[in-house]
Each structure stands twice: as C-alpha cells, then as structure tokens.
Design a protein around this motif. Structure first.
Motif, PDB file in Angstrom:
ATOM      1  N   TRP A   1       5.367   8.110  23.429  1.00 48.69           N
ATOM      2  CA  TRP A   1       5.240   7.010  24.389  1.00 48.69           C
ATOM      3  C   TRP A   1       6.567   7.045  25.410  1.00 48.69           C
ATOM      4  O   TRP A   1       6.540   6.956  26.744  1.00 48.69           O
ATOM      5  CB  TRP A   1       5.104   5.619  23.962  1.00 48.69           C
ATOM      6  CG  TRP A   1       3.983   5.705  22.711  1.00 48.69           C
ATOM      7  CD1 TRP A   1       4.137   5.512  21.389  1.00 48.69           C
ATOM      8  CD2 TRP A   1       2.551   5.631  23.187  1.00 48.69           C
ATOM      9  NE1 TRP A   1       2.983   5.743  20.844  1.00 48.69           N
ATOM     10  CE2 TRP A   1       1.971   5.533  22.001  1.00 48.69           C
ATOM     11  CE3 TRP A   1       1.865   5.559  24.066  1.00 48.69           C
ATOM     12  CZ2 TRP A   1       0.371   5.743  21.664  1.00 48.69           C
ATOM     13  CZ3 TRP A   1       0.453   5.741  24.148  1.00 48.69           C
ATOM     14  CH2 TRP A   1      -0.027   5.640  23.093  1.00 48.69           C
TER      15      TRP A   1
ATOM     16  N   SER B   1      -2.682  16.962  31.646  1.00 43.04           N
ATOM     17  CA  SER B   1      -2.703  16.694  30.379  1.00 43.04           C
ATOM     18  C   SER B   1      -2.842  17.788  29.469  1.00 43.04           C
ATOM     19  O   SER B   1      -2.285  17.799  28.127  1.00 43.04           O
ATOM     20  CB  SER B   1      -3.880  15.422  30.016  1.00 43.04           C
ATOM     21  OG  SER B   1      -5.221  16.169  29.892  1.00 43.04           O
TER      22      SER B   1
ATOM     23  N   HIS C   1      -2.830  14.201  20.710  1.00 45.55           N
ATOM     24  CA  HIS C   1      -1.491  13.948  21.424  1.00 45.55           C
ATOM     25  C   HIS C   1      -2.066  14.306  22.846  1.00 45.55           C
ATOM     26  O   HIS C   1      -1.698  13.439  23.830  1.00 45.55           O
ATOM     27  CB  HIS C   1      -0.507  14.543  21.130  1.00 45.55           C
ATOM     28  CG  HIS C   1       0.078  14.092  19.861  1.00 45.55           C
ATOM     29  ND1 HIS C   1       0.995  14.921  18.961  1.00 45.55           N
ATOM     30  CD2 HIS C   1      -0.229  12.844  19.107  1.00 45.55           C
ATOM     31  CE1 HIS C   1       1.308  14.057  18.140  1.00 45.55           C
ATOM     32  NE2 HIS C   1       0.803  12.699  18.014  1.00 45.55           N
TER      33      HIS C   1
ATOM     34  N   VAL D   1      -3.542   8.037  29.041  1.00 43.49           N
ATOM     35  CA  VAL D   1      -2.428   7.315  29.372  1.00 43.49           C
ATOM     36  C   VAL D   1      -2.279   7.724  31.263  1.00 43.49           C
ATOM     37  O   VAL D   1      -1.959   6.772  32.041  1.00 43.49           O
ATOM     38  CB  VAL D   1      -1.060   7.786  28.864  1.00 43.49           C
ATOM     39  CG1 VAL D   1       0.092   7.005  29.685  1.00 43.49           C
ATOM     40  CG2 VAL D   1      -1.144   7.131  27.439  1.00 43.49           C
TER      41      VAL D   1
ATOM     42  N   SER E   1       4.612   9.663  33.514  1.00 44.69           N
ATOM     43  CA  SER E   1       3.653   8.731  34.369  1.00 44.69           C
ATOM     44  C   SER E   1       4.603   8.512  35.590  1.00 44.69           C
ATOM     45  O   SER E   1       4.082   8.392  36.659  1.00 44.69           O
ATOM     46  CB  SER E   1       3.418   7.445  33.768  1.00 44.69           C
ATOM     47  OG  SER E   1       2.673   7.534  32.539  1.00 44.69           O
TER      48      SER E   1
ATOM     49  N   LEU F   1       5.690   9.826  27.730  1.00 47.47           N
ATOM     50  CA  LEU F   1       4.704   9.485  28.477  1.00 47.47           C
ATOM     51  C   LEU F   1       4.966   8.752  29.844  1.00 47.47           C
ATOM     52  O   LEU F   1       4.530   8.769  30.781  1.00 47.47           O
ATOM     53  CB  LEU F   1       3.586   8.913  27.800  1.00 47.47           C
ATOM     54  CG  LEU F   1       2.542   9.674  27.059  1.00 47.47           C
ATOM     55  CD1 LEU F   1       1.746   8.938  26.225  1.00 47.47           C
ATOM     56  CD2 LEU F   1       1.987  10.769  28.061  1.00 47.47           C
ATOM     57  N   ILE F   2       5.917   7.960  29.560  1.00 47.51           N
ATOM     58  CA  ILE F   2       6.734   6.988  30.576  1.00 47.51           C
ATOM     59  C   ILE F   2       7.321   7.859  31.714  1.00 47.51           C
ATOM     60  O   ILE F   2       6.991   7.631  32.993  1.00 47.51           O
ATOM     61  CB  ILE F   2       7.535   6.040  29.985  1.00 47.51           C
ATOM     62  CG1 ILE F   2       6.837   4.987  29.157  1.00 47.51           C
ATOM     63  CG2 ILE F   2       8.274   5.457  31.004  1.00 47.51           C
ATOM     64  CD1 ILE F   2       8.108   4.128  28.591  1.00 47.51           C
TER      65      ILE F   2
ATOM     66  N   VAL G   1      -4.389  11.404  24.176  1.00 50.28           N
ATOM     67  CA  VAL G   1      -3.726  10.511  24.534  1.00 50.28           C
ATOM     68  C   VAL G   1      -2.991  10.664  25.713  1.00 50.28           C
ATOM     69  O   VAL G   1      -2.676   9.651  26.612  1.00 50.28           O
ATOM     70  CB  VAL G   1      -2.516  10.393  23.296  1.00 50.28           C
ATOM     71  CG1 VAL G   1      -1.569   8.937  23.563  1.00 50.28           C
ATOM     72  CG2 VAL G   1      -3.353   9.615  22.089  1.00 50.28           C
ATOM     73  N   TRP G   2      -2.337  11.737  25.891  1.00 51.41           N
ATOM     74  CA  TRP G   2      -1.678  12.213  27.301  1.00 51.41           C
ATOM     75  C   TRP G   2      -2.489  11.977  28.390  1.00 51.41           C
ATOM     76  O   TRP G   2      -2.356  11.310  29.358  1.00 51.41           O
ATOM     77  CB  TRP G   2      -1.299  13.698  27.300  1.00 51.41           C
ATOM     78  CG  TRP G   2      -0.094  13.982  28.128  1.00 51.41           C
ATOM     79  CD1 TRP G   2      -0.193  14.253  29.325  1.00 51.41           C
ATOM     80  CD2 TRP G   2       1.213  14.054  27.930  1.00 51.41           C
ATOM     81  NE1 TRP G   2       0.766  14.450  30.261  1.00 51.41           N
ATOM     82  CE2 TRP G   2       1.840  14.607  29.239  1.00 51.41           C
ATOM     83  CE3 TRP G   2       1.990  14.112  26.881  1.00 51.41           C
ATOM     84  CZ2 TRP G   2       3.117  14.848  29.251  1.00 51.41           C
ATOM     85  CZ3 TRP G   2       3.377  14.289  26.862  1.00 51.41           C
ATOM     86  CH2 TRP G   2       3.886  14.775  28.134  1.00 51.41           C
TER      87      TRP G   2
ATOM     88  N   VAL H   1      -2.877   4.444  33.629  1.00 48.59           N
ATOM     89  CA  VAL H   1      -1.484   3.986  34.170  1.00 48.59           C
ATOM     90  C   VAL H   1      -0.906   4.508  35.631  1.00 48.59           C
ATOM     91  O   VAL H   1      -1.014   3.813  36.543  1.00 48.59           O
ATOM     92  CB  VAL H   1      -0.603   4.258  33.117  1.00 48.59           C
ATOM     93  CG1 VAL H   1       0.963   3.564  33.745  1.00 48.59           C
ATOM     94  CG2 VAL H   1      -0.794   3.485  31.766  1.00 48.59           C
TER      95      VAL H   1
END
Length: 326
Positions: free
Chosen positions: A192, A259, A105, A112, A199, A195-196, A108-109, A116
């Motif tokens: 997810w 992250s 994770h 992303v 971001s 994460l939005i 992935v963090w 993005v």
C-alpha cells in the motif's frame, strides 16, 4: 535575300529559348519526380535501422522467450538447453507459492490505480480546463512526477517512508524507539505504501490524457446544455463525460498496462520482498537471480504476455474498425 533572312518576327522573339523551365511546363501536374539515389539511401537508413532494431529487440526476443518457456536452461552454453514441454507452466501454476500472490498484487495494483489516481486526474483536468489563473504552472507541477524516472520517485518516497527520519513517521510521532512503523519492511503495509507513490505519479498521467480529451469537446455542447438550464455537474455528467468515451478507453488500457508492467518502483523500494511480489519481479528474479532459471522465468513472461494481449488486441481491433468506417 540577306534582308529577308535577317528580318526577325516579334512574336518569335518573345518566345523564350528551350530550357529547364520550358521542359517543366510540359510535365503533367500529377507527375512526381523520381527519388534520387541519395534520397533512397537516406529513406532506407531512416526507416530500415529503426525497423531492424525493433525486430531484433522486440519481436526476436519475444519469440525467443516463448520458445525458451518450454525448456530448461541456466544461460550457460546453448548445449544445456533441454526441451521439457509444459513442465514449467505446470510448476508455475501448482508449485510456486509466489505466483498467485503476484497475480493478486497485480490485480490490486490495477484496482487502486483505476479507483484513486484516475478519478483524481479527471478532477484536476476538469478544473484546469476552466482556464484558471496559473493553469500552466499547475499542469507542470502535476505532470512533473510523470517526467521523473521511476528510480528517482522510489528514492524520494524512501525518504518519506524512512522509519527513523522519514516525513510520515515524524509527523505522526512514530519515530521513537519501540514505536517505529516500517512502511517498507512490513508485509502488511509495503504494497500500500508503494501504491501511494505509484498513484502520485499516475495522477499526472491521467490528468494530461483527460485534459487532451476535454480540449476536443465541442464548445457548442456546453452552450446548449447551459441554455437548457443544466448546472455544472449535470453538464459534465450528461454531456461532457459521454463525449470522453474514447479517452476513457485509452485510460483503461493504459492503466491495465501500467499495472502489468509495474516493476521499477517495487524493485527500488525492496526488490520485490514479501508482500510486494509482482509477475515482473518473478520474471527478473528467476532469470537474473542467483539460481538462473531462464526457461522458468520465460514461462512467467509468457503468462504476462498473454494477459497483456487479452487487453491490447480487442482495443486494437476496435480502433482499426473505427478507422475503416471513417
């Protein structure tokens, strides 16, 4: 005799009597006055107190965590500390079912955030660097999430993701009984969704970093590129972006650190439940959880520290080398 003694020399009369000014005139230009005792005390307090606090709160605690990683301790009484060597690390790598998902994770963090919000922040910085109207207003609006506390951001996005009255479910019609979308409770969606929100905050951070880098680009490079017939995209790709290499390095390091230390947002959303495990969450749950395992939590913290040093040390070495060459 009296007349001769009272006669004054005009040149001698023009010479001022010795005083502070005449004493200072004999002091060499390169001479520096010694600090007074009050100055030394003031400087000592200004430099000493922050140094003591930094050593006590950062270095001592870091070294204590490294030492405790090789022990077992429940936090009650120093007599209960027992040396176990590498047992905590063996258990962490082989027996903890949450460790490797947490590492995944964190990766992935990072992916992303680098794919993005970082390009989006660069795009916004390029547009704002054109000195469009109300650019200051736009900069403030995009940078506002960075100023806000992560806890506040978490509460705001909880309202957005609320399965019953949240904005997203209301817009897509998923707020009726039997059709709820649980953005935070679903292990397949919660990471997810968080994460939005992350971001959204990270975009403003990247925008400011790139905007600062763009301000340092020599305007003559843009002019030379335009004279050669290059369009806006070619100028950015072949001229501006290569000049932003130091900024790109800083952005990469900052994104990796962000992250790795991600914690606040996840903890506010769901406390690190299934699907959102992170290394920082594991550290907290093991140290201040119901069954306090300070030694085991310290072992996870040491792993996180080692990963951070792998990223930070090369960056510092490269920076110091550049400073020596310049």
């Amino acid at each position: 005799m009296s007349t001769e003694t009272t006669t004054t020399n005009p040149e001698a009369a023009a010479v001022p009597p010795p005083g502070p000014a005449s004493v200072d005139s004999h002091v060499p230009h390169g001479h520096k006055r010694l600090l007074t005792r009050r100055d030394r005390i003031t400087l000592g307090l200004m430099a000493g107190l922050p140094t003591i606090l930094h050593i006590a709160l950062v270095w001592v605690t870091a070294l204590a965590s490294i030492a405790l990683a090789f022990t077992t301790w429940d936090g009650i009484g120093f007599d209960a500390i027992q040396w176990v060597g590498l047992q905590n690390f063996r258990e962490l790598f082989t027996q903890n079912p949450q460790f490797w998902p947490a590492v995944q994770h964190n990766v992935v963090w990072f992916v992303v955030l680098i794919l993005v919000p970082t390009p989006l922040g660069l795009f916004l910085a390029v547009q704002l660097d054109k000195k469009i109207r109300f650019s200051r207003v736009y900069q403030t609006a995009f940078f506002l999430p960075v100023v806000l506390s992560m806890a506040v951001i978490g509460f705001v996005w909880q309202l957005v993701y609320n399965p019953d009255t949240g904005l997203i479910n209301s817009v897509i019609g998923a707020n009726t009984p039997g059709h709820y979308i649980d953005w935070i409770g679903d292990p397949d969606l919660n990471l997810w969704a968080i994460l939005i929100a992350a971001s959204w905050r990270h975009t403003g951070y990247m925008m400011i970093l790139y905007l600062a880098g763009l301000k340092g680009v020599d305007p003559s490079l843009r002019e030379a590129s335009s004279l050669d017939g290059a369009n806006e995209w070619q100028t950015f790709k072949n001229v501006i972006f290569p000049v932003l290499r130091p900024t790109n390095t800083i952005v990469l390091v900052v994104t990796i650190i962000e992250s790795l230390r991600a914690f606040d947002l996840v903890y506010v959303f769901n406390g690190g439940a299934e699907g959102t495990e992170l290394l920082s969450i594991l550290v907290t749950n093991n140290i201040i959880g119901e069954s306090s395992r300070i030694g085991y939590g310290s072992a996870i913290a040491v792993v996180l520290l080692v990963i951070s040093l792998v990223v930070i040390v090369p960056y510092l070495v490269t920076t110091f080398r550049k400073e020596r060459r310049s």
